[in-house]
Structures are given as structure tokens and as C-alpha cells.
Design a protein around this motif. Structure first.
Motif, PDB file in Angstrom:
ATOM      1  N   THR A 367       0.814  -1.221   0.000  1.00 15.70           N
ATOM      2  CA  THR A 367       0.000   0.000   0.000  1.00 15.70           C
ATOM      3  C   THR A 367       0.844   1.267   0.000  1.00 15.70           C
ATOM      4  OG1 THR A 367      -0.099   0.060   2.425  1.00 15.70           O
ATOM      5  CG2 THR A 367      -1.778  -1.248   1.278  1.00 15.70           C
ATOM      6  N   VAL A 368       2.156   1.131  -0.003  1.00 17.41           N
ATOM      7  CA  VAL A 368       3.053   2.291   0.066  1.00 17.41           C
ATOM      8  C   VAL A 368       3.086   3.009  -1.276  1.00 17.41           C
ATOM      9  CG1 VAL A 368       5.456   2.996   0.345  1.00 17.41           C
ATOM     10  CG2 VAL A 368       4.461   1.316   1.908  1.00 17.41           C
ATOM     11  N   ALA A 369       2.966   4.337  -1.224  1.00 21.59           N
ATOM     12  CA  ALA A 369       3.067   5.131  -2.451  1.00 21.59           C
ATOM     13  C   ALA A 369       4.532   5.311  -2.846  1.00 21.59           C
ATOM     14  CB  ALA A 369       2.399   6.489  -2.247  1.00 21.59           C
ATOM     15  N   PRO A 397       9.144  12.768  -4.619  1.00 20.00           N
ATOM     16  CA  PRO A 397       7.728  12.371  -4.689  1.00 20.00           C
ATOM     17  C   PRO A 397       7.565  10.937  -5.177  1.00 20.00           C
ATOM     18  CG  PRO A 397       8.088  14.537  -5.661  1.00 20.00           C
ATOM     19  CD  PRO A 397       9.439  13.940  -5.445  1.00 20.00           C
ATOM     20  N   ALA A 398       6.465  10.335  -4.803  1.00 20.11           N
ATOM     21  CA  ALA A 398       6.191   8.953  -5.199  1.00 20.11           C
ATOM     22  C   ALA A 398       6.180   8.823  -6.711  1.00 20.11           C
ATOM     23  CB  ALA A 398       4.843   8.506  -4.622  1.00 20.11           C
ATOM     24  N   GLY A 399       6.866   7.804  -7.221  1.00 19.80           N
ATOM     25  CA  GLY A 399       6.907   7.536  -8.653  1.00 19.80           C
ATOM     26  C   GLY A 399       7.884   8.372  -9.429  1.00 19.80           C
ATOM     27  N   SER A 400       8.596   9.295  -8.771  1.00 22.76           N
ATOM     28  CA  SER A 400       9.563  10.134  -9.480  1.00 22.76           C
ATOM     29  C   SER A 400      10.965   9.571  -9.320  1.00 22.76           C
ATOM     30  CB  SER A 400       9.504  11.568  -8.942  1.00 22.76           C
ATOM     31  OG  SER A 400       9.959  11.621  -7.602  1.00 22.76           O
ATOM     32  N   SER A 401      11.922  10.217  -9.982  1.00 23.95           N
ATOM     33  CA  SER A 401      13.305   9.741  -9.939  1.00 23.95           C
ATOM     34  C   SER A 401      14.231  10.848  -9.459  1.00 23.95           C
ATOM     35  CB  SER A 401      13.750   9.264 -11.322  1.00 23.95           C
ATOM     36  OG  SER A 401      13.660  10.314 -12.277  1.00 23.95           O
ATOM     37  N   LEU A 402      15.211  10.436  -8.648  1.00 28.15           N
ATOM     38  CA  LEU A 402      16.235  11.341  -8.143  1.00 28.15           C
ATOM     39  C   LEU A 402      17.587  10.792  -8.558  1.00 28.15           C
ATOM     40  CD1 LEU A 402      17.405  13.602  -6.233  1.00 28.15           C
ATOM     41  CD2 LEU A 402      17.309  11.871  -4.412  1.00 28.15           C
ATOM     42  N   ALA A 403      18.425  11.638  -9.139  1.00 32.14           N
ATOM     43  CA  ALA A 403      19.791  11.246  -9.485  1.00 32.14           C
ATOM     44  C   ALA A 403      20.749  11.968  -8.547  1.00 32.14           C
ATOM     45  CB  ALA A 403      20.100  11.604 -10.931  1.00 32.14           C
ATOM     46  N   VAL A 555      12.280  -1.443 -15.366  1.00 31.63           N
ATOM     47  CA  VAL A 555      12.025  -1.753 -13.952  1.00 31.63           C
ATOM     48  C   VAL A 555      11.606  -0.513 -13.172  1.00 31.63           C
ATOM     49  CG1 VAL A 555      13.177  -2.458 -11.814  1.00 31.63           C
ATOM     50  CG2 VAL A 555      13.568  -3.742 -13.910  1.00 31.63           C
ATOM     51  N   SER A 556      12.161   0.642 -13.521  1.00 30.83           N
ATOM     52  CA  SER A 556      11.945   1.858 -12.740  1.00 30.83           C
ATOM     53  C   SER A 556      10.572   2.489 -12.956  1.00 30.83           C
ATOM     54  CB  SER A 556      13.028   2.893 -13.095  1.00 30.83           C
ATOM     55  OG  SER A 556      14.313   2.379 -12.835  1.00 30.83           O
ATOM     56  N   ARG A 557       9.888   2.102 -13.980  1.00 34.15           N
ATOM     57  CA  ARG A 557       8.596   2.731 -14.283  1.00 34.15           C
ATOM     58  C   ARG A 557       7.594   2.515 -13.152  1.00 34.15           C
ATOM     59  NH1 ARG A 557       8.394   0.264 -20.372  1.00 34.15           N
ATOM     60  NH2 ARG A 557      10.092   1.534 -21.247  1.00 34.15           N
ATOM     61  N   GLY A 558       7.018   3.604 -12.692  1.00 30.28           N
ATOM     62  CA  GLY A 558       6.020   3.528 -11.629  1.00 30.28           C
ATOM     63  C   GLY A 558       6.602   3.418 -10.242  1.00 30.28           C
ATOM     64  N   ARG A 559       7.916   3.384 -10.118  1.00 32.93           N
ATOM     65  CA  ARG A 559       8.546   3.288  -8.807  1.00 32.93           C
ATOM     66  C   ARG A 559       9.307   4.577  -8.493  1.00 32.93           C
ATOM     67  NH1 ARG A 559       8.602  -2.444  -8.091  1.00 32.93           N
ATOM     68  NH2 ARG A 559       8.554  -3.506 -10.104  1.00 32.93           N
ATOM     69  N   THR A 560       9.453   4.854  -7.214  1.00 29.46           N
ATOM     70  CA  THR A 560      10.328   5.935  -6.784  1.00 29.46           C
ATOM     71  C   THR A 560      11.766   5.422  -6.915  1.00 29.46           C
ATOM     72  OG1 THR A 560       8.660   6.642  -5.184  1.00 29.46           O
ATOM     73  CG2 THR A 560      10.891   7.513  -4.911  1.00 29.46           C
ATOM     74  N   THR A 561      12.553   6.135  -7.714  1.00 24.11           N
ATOM     75  CA  THR A 561      13.891   5.637  -8.031  1.00 24.11           C
ATOM     76  C   THR A 561      14.948   6.650  -7.615  1.00 24.11           C
ATOM     77  OG1 THR A 561      12.958   4.512  -9.966  1.00 24.11           O
ATOM     78  CG2 THR A 561      15.350   4.686  -9.850  1.00 24.11           C
ATOM     79  N   ILE A 562      15.923   6.165  -6.870  1.00 26.67           N
ATOM     80  CA  ILE A 562      17.076   6.986  -6.491  1.00 26.67           C
ATOM     81  C   ILE A 562      18.296   6.356  -7.141  1.00 26.67           C
ATOM     82  CG2 ILE A 562      18.499   7.795  -4.577  1.00 26.67           C
ATOM     83  CD1 ILE A 562      16.037   7.674  -2.809  1.00 26.67           C
ATOM     84  N   ASP A 575      13.955  13.219 -12.833  1.00 25.67           N
ATOM     85  CA  ASP A 575      13.043  14.317 -12.473  1.00 25.67           C
ATOM     86  C   ASP A 575      13.741  15.338 -11.592  1.00 25.67           C
ATOM     87  OD1 ASP A 575      10.797  13.103 -13.765  1.00 25.67           O
ATOM     88  OD2 ASP A 575      10.613  11.737 -12.074  1.00 25.67           O
ATOM     89  N   LEU A 576      14.682  14.844 -10.782  1.00 29.13           N
ATOM     90  CA  LEU A 576      15.385  15.722  -9.864  1.00 29.13           C
ATOM     91  C   LEU A 576      16.834  15.270  -9.777  1.00 29.13           C
ATOM     92  CD1 LEU A 576      14.560  18.102  -7.949  1.00 29.13           C
ATOM     93  CD2 LEU A 576      14.521  16.418  -6.098  1.00 29.13           C
ATOM     94  N   ILE A 577      17.747  16.237  -9.747  1.00 32.09           N
ATOM     95  CA  ILE A 577      19.168  15.939  -9.621  1.00 32.09           C
ATOM     96  C   ILE A 577      19.688  16.663  -8.383  1.00 32.09           C
ATOM     97  CG2 ILE A 577      21.453  16.150 -10.679  1.00 32.09           C
ATOM     98  CD1 ILE A 577      20.043  16.246 -13.406  1.00 32.09           C
ATOM     99  N   ALA A 578      20.394  15.908  -7.537  1.00 34.10           N
ATOM    100  CA  ALA A 578      21.013  16.502  -6.351  1.00 34.10           C
ATOM    101  C   ALA A 578      22.523  16.375  -6.489  1.00 34.10           C
ATOM    102  CB  ALA A 578      20.530  15.813  -5.075  1.00 34.10           C
ATOM    103  N   VAL A 579      23.217  17.480  -6.365  1.00 33.92           N
ATOM    104  CA  VAL A 579      24.672  17.491  -6.467  1.00 33.92           C
ATOM    105  C   VAL A 579      25.246  17.524  -5.052  1.00 33.92           C
ATOM    106  CG1 VAL A 579      26.693  18.648  -7.416  1.00 33.92           C
ATOM    107  CG2 VAL A 579      24.509  18.758  -8.639  1.00 33.92           C
ATOM    108  N   LEU A 580      26.071  16.526  -4.719  1.00 32.19           N
ATOM    109  CA  LEU A 580      26.683  16.449  -3.388  1.00 32.19           C
ATOM    110  C   LEU A 580      28.152  16.820  -3.454  1.00 32.19           C
ATOM    111  CD1 LEU A 580      24.179  14.353  -3.239  1.00 32.19           C
ATOM    112  CD2 LEU A 580      25.329  13.547  -1.180  1.00 32.19           C
ATOM    113  N   ASP A 581      28.607  17.477  -2.412  1.00 30.00           N
ATOM    114  CA  ASP A 581      30.018  17.849  -2.302  1.00 30.00           C
ATOM    115  C   ASP A 581      30.372  17.879  -0.815  1.00 30.00           C
ATOM    116  OD1 ASP A 581      32.574  18.626  -2.858  1.00 30.00           O
ATOM    117  OD2 ASP A 581      32.082  20.742  -3.226  1.00 30.00           O
ATOM    118  N   GLY A 582      31.301  17.018  -0.423  1.00 27.36           N
ATOM    119  CA  GLY A 582      31.713  16.980   0.978  1.00 27.36           C
ATOM    120  C   GLY A 582      30.606  16.598   1.923  1.00 27.36           C
ATOM    121  N   GLY A 583      29.686  15.752   1.472  1.00 31.12           N
ATOM    122  CA  GLY A 583      28.605  15.300   2.340  1.00 31.12           C
ATOM    123  C   GLY A 583      27.424  16.244   2.415  1.00 31.12           C
ATOM    124  N   ARG A 584      27.427  17.304   1.641  1.00 26.35           N
ATOM    125  CA  ARG A 584      26.333  18.265   1.649  1.00 26.35           C
ATOM    126  C   ARG A 584      25.717  18.389   0.258  1.00 26.35           C
ATOM    127  NH1 ARG A 584      26.325  21.578   6.202  1.00 26.35           N
ATOM    128  NH2 ARG A 584      28.140  21.273   7.582  1.00 26.35           N
TER     129      ARG A 584
END
Length: 628
Positions: A367-369, A397-403, A555-562, A575-584
Motif C-alpha cells: 500500500t506504500v506510495a 515524490p512517489a513515482g519520481s526519480s532522483l539522481a 524496472v523503474s517505471r512507476g517506482r520511486t527511483t534513487i 526528475d530531480l538531480i542533487a549534487v553532493l560535495d563533501g557530504g552536503r
């Protein structure tokens, strides 16, 4: 009694004539992790009745065995000289009965003590394995795999010898030594006094030779262990591959030759030391009866002793040596036994850093989104000088992707591990659908979050068994459906035994891309709503990477993907990109926004564009690494 009766003892080590020297390693272990006798007793408390029967059987067998010398005395002094046939039959029958009853009691006692010991070891072995399964990755990172296996198999196996051999041996030796000494005094107090003079130097000489042999044997065991280590390292699949690619074959052969030559010398010396020990024992066993015969033959010391008494006393004298040596070695046996329990209890006492909550939230994975939120997340590894992550705030968000992108060591994999609760954050919280992961059972988290990592591990079993590792109750139809989704079904059915083909050690039968697709299918069997892809294609060549990435896209379709990825196209499509540097987290946005912002992400793109044009033909290349 033969010389071998004195040589072989519990733990495969010496008994009787064995060296009573405590192992310094045992003392160090007990000092670092003391063992409570009450705790050991608690393991055997459920079997108290059976243990009482074992002790009673040992005492009974020892007492019955002492009847033989007295029967022998009457046989020699009365039945045979007077041709008393009825008495002769009774005495011979009694001697046979003593042997039969002692043997039957011994068999029953062995069965009972072994059953108790194995039951205790079974419970303890299962407890240790289950407890280690609950340990965090940090424990296995800082602990050698061989050490874990040694404690789980060797130490607990040795504890079985403690329970069924050492403990019963101590009880039997004490009972036999006391009973034999009383029987000797009853037969002849004069010869008993002589034994008090003769036995101490005989014991000292035997133990002195045994100590010399132990030193040589210890060196031989170390040399043998080194040789086994060379075989294991050099003749494994990975070792042979490394040796061939490095041209190390001749050097390895020379090293093995030197080790084998050292072992040869030590084997000869150990054999000679053993022979000297047996020779010393033979002299002792010949000298003691000779002195007793001498004392019995001298008028001043015989005291009218009969031949039957002399023969019976000599038999008791010979039988006293083994249990007496065993009693003298009780301290060593107890210390080594406590050290074994200490090593096992040390693992059982390890704190569980990531455990199920006392009052878990009941959440059905189906039942998890799949909305993932990180609020002020920070993580500092034990002993770490600086945080691996600090003040991370992200919402997927549910069903989206984060890189996740950034340089090596920026914290990407650490962040992904928090989502799967392989670690707990030091500060902040990671939640799915608003529920803190620390409030969920670990089994629930595993049902919600699936991971496909760069290092694919396949167990040495069939393809079907590897896939069922994720869900033991999965049907064949579900297994095939997952394999088709991961685009590996056609490969599997082309194998000689299809899904029943053994993958080989660590999956060496398959290429990197094939193993990755099998791992993807395995993850799919759990149908996770959140999928973490930790550089799942970074170790693959370009063509294989594309085929695996195609499977991941499906496989990733319909799933929250990191995704921690190195392919530029994957980063662009997120859908979203997070840039990390030194743990931040230094930048967050989609590809177009970040590319035009002129920040860290734009620098990574520019660096990738400066790579040689043939980077794609030669593999992922440095350009790939720069955006990973």
C-alpha cells in the motif's frame, strides 16, 4: 592400558601425559571478555536432569571398574591354586560382567552427553548466526570474514568437545583417580606409600617431554596453516586469475616450495618429539611395575603380600597414571573451555545498532506510495573525524526519480544506504510516506526498498535458487516474470539446465552485465516501491551498460527511483538531480535548470565534454566518473 591411552585427549590435544600449560591467547581473551559461570550454567539448565544422569553413570562406571582388581586377586590367590571351579566361574563371570556393564554404561553416557551437548550447541549456533545477521554493515566492514566463520563454526564446534569430552573427562578422571587411590590403599598400604614416591618424578618427566613436543607441534601447525592459506589464496578462481594476469606463477611456486620445505623439517622434528615422548612413557610404564615387584620381593617391604595382591595392585597403579594426569590438567581444560565460551559470548554481546523498534508502525509494503523524505539528515561513522553527510534536505515524490551526482567520497552511496536503512542517521530523519524508517520493522523496510548495487553477489547455487533468495515462496511463474522484466529470461533458458543451472562461485559463470540483470530480477521479486540503483552499471562496458540500463528503465517505471549513475543521459532524464560535495547537497534541480545555473553541476558537464571523443568506445571513461 597402552601408551596411546595417555597421549590422546579432548580437543585433539594431549591428555594424561599432556602439557598443562595455559595458552596465553586464552588468558588474554578471558581478560578482555570475562565469562560468568552462571551464564554458562544457564545454557545447560534445561538439561539438568540429563546431566545428573550423566554424572551418575560416570561414577557408576568408575566404581564398577574398580571391582576387577579385587576379582583378579581372588582368582589368582584362591580359585586357580585350589582348583575351585565354582569360584573360578563366578569370578570370571564377574570380570566379564564388569566389562559389559561398564561398556554399556559408557555407550549410554556418551549418547546422553552428546545429545545434550549438540542440543546446546545447536541453540547457541543459531543464536549467534541470527544475532550476526542483525549487525550493521559497519561490523562486517571492520571484521574479517574468516574471523566470523571461525567463531561460528570452529569455536562452537570446539565447545561441543568441551561439553561431551572435556567435562565428562574431568568428572571421570576425578572419580577414577580417587577411587583407584582408595582401592590401592585397601590392597596394600606399603605399596601405596611407594607409589607416592615414584609417581611425582614419573609425571614430571612425562610432562617435560610433552612440553617440548607441544612447542614443535605448535610451530608445525602454524606452518601448515600458512601453507593452507597459500593454497586458498592462490588456487581460488580469483587467485588463479590474479596469478595468471600478473605472471606471478613462478614466484607463487617458489613461495609454496619454501613453505612446504619448512613444513617437512617440522614434520620430522614433531615425529621425533612424539617418538621421544612415547619412549619416555614406555620407560615410565616399565619402571613403575619393576619397582613395585622389587618392593614386593624384598622381605622388609613385602609384608607377606600374595601374588594376587601384587598383580591387582600393579593393574591399579597403571590405571592411576592417566586419570591423575587428567586431574592435573583440569586448570588448562577449564581455561581453554572458558576462552571458547568467551569468544562466542563476545559476539552475542555485540550491541545491535540497527534493530526493530519496540513499538513498530504496521505498514503494508503493497500500500506504500513511495514518497521519500530526508529532513536535516546527517551521518558520522563511528570513529570518523568529519560527517559523511550533513544537513541533507530532500523530497522525492512517489513515482519520481532522483539522481545523485558528485565526486568520489561526496556521500552519494552513504545517502542511498540511509534510504535502505543500512545505516541510521546521526541527526535528522529519513521517512517513506511520512513514516520514519526507524519506526518500521527491518523486514518491512526491505519489502519497500530494493537495491541494485555495483557489486553483484550471487551465491553458489542454481539461478532459480539465487532468484528465490529475495522471496523463498516465489512461484516459478513469478520468477520467470521477474526475469523477463529484467531482460534476462532468454539468456537463462539458453543455459544447459535453464533456471536450474548452477551459477558457479560468486557467479563467475556469467559476465558482469548478465549478473547485474539477474540481480535486477532478484530485486524485482520483492516488488519494491522504492528502488535504489547504486552505480549499478558503472563497472560495465558501454554495450553491456546500455542493455542493463534498458532493463533498469523498464524496472523503474512507476517506482520511486534513487539513482547513483555515471551515464549523462540517465542524469538528464531524472526528475530531480542533487549534487553532493563533501557530504552536503550543494545544488538541486532538473538537468536544464542546473546546467544553466553555472554552478557545480555545470562544471561537471563541462569537464565531461572535455573528455576525448573516443571515451564512449573505450568504456565509461573519466567523463562518466566526473558525473558520478
Amino acid at each position: 592400558m597402552s601408551v596411546s591411552d595417555v597421549i590422546i585427549g579432548p580437543h585433539g590435544g594431549p591428555r594424561g601425559g599432556g602439557p598443562a600449560r595455559k595458552d596465553p591467547k586464552d588468558l588474554v581473551q578471558l581478560e578482555s571478555h570475562p565469562v560468568s559461570l552462571r551464564r554458562i550454567g544457564a545454557l545447560f539448565r534445561p538439561y539438568g536432569g540429563r546431566l545428573a544422569v550423566v554424572v551418575a553413570l560416570i561414577v557408576a562406571a568408575s566404581a564398577i571398574g574398580l571391582a576387577t582388581p579385587f576379582l583378579t586377586r581372588r582368582l589368582i590367590d584362591e580359585a586357580i591354586p585350589h582348583q575351585d571351579v565354582p569360584l573360578l566361574l563366578w569370578l570370571v563371570g564377574g570380570m566379564l560382567a564388569v566389562t559389559v556393564i561398564g561398556s554399556v554404561l559408557g555407550v549410554f553416557q556418551t549418547w546422553l552427553s552428546t545429545t545434550v551437548g549438540q542440543s546446546v550447541m545447536h541453540r547457541l549456533r543459531t543464536q549467534v548466526f541470527t544475532h550476526l545477521q542483525r549487525q550493521s554493515l559497519d561490523f562486517f566492514t571492520r571484521t574479517r570474514g574468516g574471523e566470523v566463520q571461525s567463531r561460528l563454526t570452529h569455536d562452537i564446534g570446539a565447545m561441543q568437545s568441551v561439553v561431551t569430552t572435556a567435562a565428562t573427562s574431568i568428572a571421570s578422571n576425578v572419580t577414577t583417580a580417587v577411587g583407584t587411590a582408595v582401592a590401592m590403599a585397601a590392597l596394600s598400604w606399603r605399596l601405596s606409600l611407594l607409589s607416592l614416591v615414584v609417581l611425582p618424578p614419573a609425571i614430571w618427566l612425562t610432562r617435560k617431554v610433552a612440553l617440548m613436543r607441544r612447542a614443535v607441534t605448535a610451530r608445525r601447525q602454524r606452518a601448515l596453516a600458512d601453507l593452507h592459506g597459500q593454497v586458498e589464496e592462490s588456487l581460488s578462481v580469483s587467485g588463479v586469475l590474479l596469478g595468471k594476469t600478473m605472471g606471478a606463477g613462478p614466484a607463487l611456486s617458489q613461495r609454496f616450495d619454501r613453505g612446504s620445505a619448512d613444513l617437512l623439517d617440522l614434520e620430522v622434528r614433531a615425529e621425533l618429539a612424539g617418538r621421544w615422548r612415547m619412549a619416555t612413557m614406555s620407560v615410565v610404564f616399565a619402571a613403575i611395575p619393576a619397582l613395585i615387584y622389587l618392593a614386593a620381593g624384598l622381605p622388609a617391604t613385602s609384608g607377606g603380600m600374595t601374588i594376587g595382591t601384587l598383580v591387582a595392585f600393579t593393574a591399579l597403579q597403571a590405571a592411576l597414571f592417566r586419570p591423575l594426569m587428567g586431574v592435573l590438567n583440569v586448570g588448562v581444560q577449564v581455561t581453554s573451555s572458558l576462552a571458547l565460551f568467551s569468544r562466542v559470548f563476545e559476539y552475542l554481546d555485540l550491541p545491535v545498532e540497527i534493530a526493530d523498534p519496540a513499538d513498530p508502525v504496521d505498514l503494508d509494503p503493497s500500500t506504500v506510495a513511495g514518497t521519500v523524505r530526508l529532513d536535516g539528515v546527517g551521518l558520522t561513522y563511528p570513529g570518523g573525524e568529519r560527517p559523511a553527510l550533513a544537513d541533507v534536505d530532500l523530497v522525492v515524490p512517489a513515482g519520481s526519480s532522483l539522481a545523485l551526482v558528485g565526486a568520489t567520497g561526496s556521500g552519494k552511496s552513504t545517502l542511498a544506504s540511509l534510504v535502505a536503512r543500512l545505516h541510521d542517521p546521526t541527526t535528522g530523519a529519513v521517512s517513506i510516506d511520512g513514516v520514519d524508517l526507524r519506526d518500521l520493522r527491518l523486514e518491512t523496510v526491505a519489502g519497500i526498498v530494493g537495491i541494485v548495487s555495483q557489486e553483484t553477489y550471487l551465491v553458489h547455487a542454481t539461478v532459480r535458487e539465487n532468484l528465490r533468495y529475495a522471496r523463498p515462496d516465489a512461484t516459478d511463474a513469478e520468477i520467470e516474470r521477474a526475469a523477463r522484466t529484467a531482460q534476462v529470461h532468454d539468456l537463462i533458458v539458453s543455459l544447459p539446465q535453464g533456471y536450474d543451472t548452477v551459477v558457479g562461485a560468486r557467479g563467475h559463470r556469467f559476465s558482469g552485465g548478465e549478473k547485474q540483470r539477474i540481480a535486477i530480477a532478484r530485486t524485482l521479486l520483492r516488488d519494491p516501491r522504492v528502488l535504489v540503483l547504486d552505480e549499478a552499471t558503472s563497472a560495465l562496458d558501454t554495450r553491456t551498460e546500455r542493455s542493463v540500463q534498458a532493463a533498469l528503465d523498464v524496472v523503474s517505471r512507476g517506482r520511486t527511483t534513487i539513482t547513483i549513475a555515471h551515464r549523462l543521459s540517465t542524469v538528464r532524464d531524472a526528475d530531480l538531480i542533487a549534487v553532493l560535495d563533501g557530504g552536503r547537497v550543494v545544488e538541486v534541480g532538473d538537468h536544464a535548470t542546473l546546467a544553466g545555473a553555472g554552478g557545480r553541476y555545470a562544471d561537471l558537464l563541462a569537464a565531461a565534454l572535455r573528455e576525448p571523443a573516443d571515451a564512449d568506445r573505450s568504456g565509461p571513461g573519466r567523463a562518466a566518473q566526473l558525473v558520478a
